[in-house]
Write an enzyme that holds these catalytic residues in place. Structure first.
Site, PDB file in Angstrom:
ATOM      1  CG  ASN A 204      -4.316  22.875  18.763  1.00 12.56           C
ATOM      2  OD1 ASN A 204      -3.228  23.449  18.722  1.00 12.56           O
ATOM      3  ND2 ASN A 204      -4.575  21.878  19.600  1.00 12.56           N
ATOM      4  CD1 TRP A 205      -3.121  25.665  12.813  1.00  7.05           C
ATOM      5  CD2 TRP A 205      -1.333  26.921  12.325  1.00  7.05           C
ATOM      6  NE1 TRP A 205      -3.498  26.586  11.875  1.00  7.05           N
ATOM      7  CE2 TRP A 205      -2.429  27.369  11.559  1.00  7.05           C
ATOM      8  CE3 TRP A 205      -0.096  27.566  12.187  1.00  7.05           C
ATOM      9  CZ2 TRP A 205      -2.321  28.436  10.656  1.00  7.05           C
ATOM     10  CZ3 TRP A 205       0.010  28.637  11.297  1.00  7.05           C
ATOM     11  CH2 TRP A 205      -1.093  29.054  10.536  1.00  7.05           C
ATOM     12  CE  LYS A 206      -3.431  18.821  18.184  1.00 10.05           C
ATOM     13  NZ  LYS A 206      -3.844  17.462  18.487  1.00 10.05           N
TER      14      LYS A 206
ATOM     15  CG  HIS B 256      -4.802  20.442  23.615  1.00  6.47           C
ATOM     16  ND1 HIS B 256      -4.181  19.221  23.511  1.00  6.47           N
ATOM     17  CD2 HIS B 256      -5.644  20.533  22.556  1.00  6.47           C
ATOM     18  CE1 HIS B 256      -4.631  18.613  22.420  1.00  6.47           C
ATOM     19  NE2 HIS B 256      -5.519  19.386  21.825  1.00  6.47           N
TER      20      HIS B 256
ATOM     21  CD  GLU C  47      -1.961  17.061  21.592  1.00  6.33           C
ATOM     22  OE1 GLU C  47      -1.458  18.147  21.246  1.00  6.33           O
ATOM     23  OE2 GLU C  47      -2.717  16.384  20.858  1.00  6.33           O
TER      24      GLU C  47
ATOM     25  CD  GLU D   3      -9.755  19.356  21.507  1.00  2.00           C
ATOM     26  OE1 GLU D   3      -9.810  19.564  20.288  1.00  2.00           O
ATOM     27  OE2 GLU D   3      -8.696  19.389  22.152  1.00  2.00           O
TER      28      GLU D   3
ATOM     29  N   GLY E 248      -6.613  13.087  16.940  1.00  2.00           N
ATOM     30  CA  GLY E 248      -5.572  12.599  16.047  1.00  2.00           C
ATOM     31  C   GLY E 248      -5.684  11.125  15.710  1.00  2.00           C
TER      32      GLY E 248
ATOM     33  CB  SER F  42     -10.910  12.759  14.301  1.00  2.00           C
ATOM     34  OG  SER F  42      -9.735  12.156  14.838  1.00  2.00           O
TER      35      SER F  42
ATOM     36  N   GLY G  95      -7.464  20.002  14.792  1.00  2.00           N
ATOM     37  CA  GLY G  95      -6.018  19.811  14.792  1.00  2.00           C
ATOM     38  C   GLY G  95      -5.516  19.516  13.385  1.00  2.00           C
ATOM     39  N   GLY G  96      -5.314  18.241  13.093  1.00  2.00           N
ATOM     40  CA  GLY G  96      -4.706  17.811  11.829  1.00  2.00           C
ATOM     41  C   GLY G  96      -5.278  18.484  10.593  1.00  2.00           C
TER      42      GLY G  96
HETATM   43  P1  PGA Z   1      -7.316  16.491  15.730  1.00  2.00           P
HETATM   44  O1  PGA Z   1      -6.869  17.346  17.017  1.00  2.00           O
HETATM   45  O2  PGA Z   1      -8.329  17.321  14.968  1.00  2.00           O
HETATM   46  O3  PGA Z   1      -6.045  16.251  14.961  1.00  2.00           O
HETATM   47  O4  PGA Z   1      -7.935  15.229  16.238  1.00  2.00           O
HETATM   48  C1  PGA Z   1      -7.789  18.141  17.737  1.00  2.00           C
HETATM   49  C2  PGA Z   1      -7.095  18.808  18.894  1.00  2.00           C
HETATM   50  O5  PGA Z   1      -6.226  18.195  19.534  1.00  2.00           O
HETATM   51  O6  PGA Z   1      -7.389  19.975  19.221  1.00  2.00           O
END
Ligand code: PGA
Length: 255
Positions: free
Chosen positions: A14-16, A99, A101, A171, A177, A216, A237-238
């Site tokens: 997930n590149w956001k 998600h 967010e 999640e 993050g 994470s 994500g990251g």
């Molecule tokens: P993260 O994000 O791996 O940076 O914790 C995961 C996500 O929000 O899908």
């Protein structure tokens, strides 16, 4: 046939709100040469503006492309929104829905998640539906209640075939993050619970539903997570923003 062979692992990035089109092209091209496993389904989810370029770069590879959101109507006066047919024509196989967010900053609810999930299937796109508790929920020992409600409301009304193709990402919001991963056994516990709720709703067809862990995920913790019986993949994500780290996660079983 064992349960493990029934569910192919799926690892999605997930590149956001990261990467322009040209950066997306470069990252997908790098991943093509670095990903050596054939047993894992690999998905990248760039921002809308980079989807076309990611699809182009992923051509002739097993990397699939997903979007990070979509609206439930097919067209109309919805300024700024993107619909299922638009994503389908671009070549999207998956779409992330709900998600945390989006729930936190853009007012998404279990009801809007449910509409989007239905719209995704109607357009031949497979949803990756995110659920998870906040730190406050966990501290108040409400994890199962909150996650249970998200699953019951967000995923109601599916047919058996849709349940089979469904991907869920568990999640925990406090792990996203933050560098704080849920322990593999905590993640397993909630994910097994999600499968139980789904079983109550839909019966044994849930043996096919893949449930990822997200929050994470890194090259150093993926193997332990994937060793859990109910964890079928990861939403990253990251660590998905850099080719070497995402490839190391995807190639986890090659170490
Ligand atoms: P993260 O994000 O791996 O940076 O914790 C995961 C996500 O929000 O899908």
């Amino acid at each position: 046939m064992g349960v493990l062979t029934l569910r192919q692992p799926i690892i999605a990035g997930n590149w956001k709100m990261h990467k322009t089109s040209s950066e997306a092209h470069q990252l997908v091209s790098q991943l093509k040469s670095l990903i050596t496993t054939s047993s894992v389904e690999v998905v990248v989810c760039p921002p809308f503006t980079a989807l076309a370029e990611a699809v182009k770069a992923a051509n002739q590879s097993k990397i699939l492309v997903g979007a990070q959101n979509m609206f439930w109507e097919e067209k109309g006066a919805y300024t700024g929104e993107i619909s299922g047919p638009m994503l389908k024509e671009l070549g999207c196989t998956y779409v992330i829905i709900g998600h945390s967010e989006r729930r936190q900053y853009f007012g998404e609810t279990d009801a809007t998640v449910n509409k989007k999930v239905m719209a995704a299937y109607q357009n031949g796109i497979l949803p990756i539906v995110c659920v998870g508790e906040t730190l406050a929920d966990r501290e108040e020992k409400k994890t199962m209640e909150v996650v249970g409600q998200q699953v019951r409301e967000g995923l109601k009304g599916l047919d058996a075939d849709q349940v089979k193709k469904l991907v869920i990402a568990y999640e925990p919001v406090w792990a996203i993050g933050t560098g704080q991963t849920a322990t593999a056994s905590d993640a397993q516990e909630v994910i097994a619970f999600i499968r139980e709720i789904l079983r109550e709703m839909y019966g044994d067809v849930v043996q096919n539903t893949r449930i990822q862990y997200g929050g994470s995920v890194k090259p150093g913790n993926i193997s332990e997570l994937m060793a859990q019986p109910d964890i079928d993949g990861a939403l990253v994500g990251g660590a998905s923003l850099e080719a070497n780290s995402f490839a190391a996660i995807v190639n986890y079983n090659k170490e």
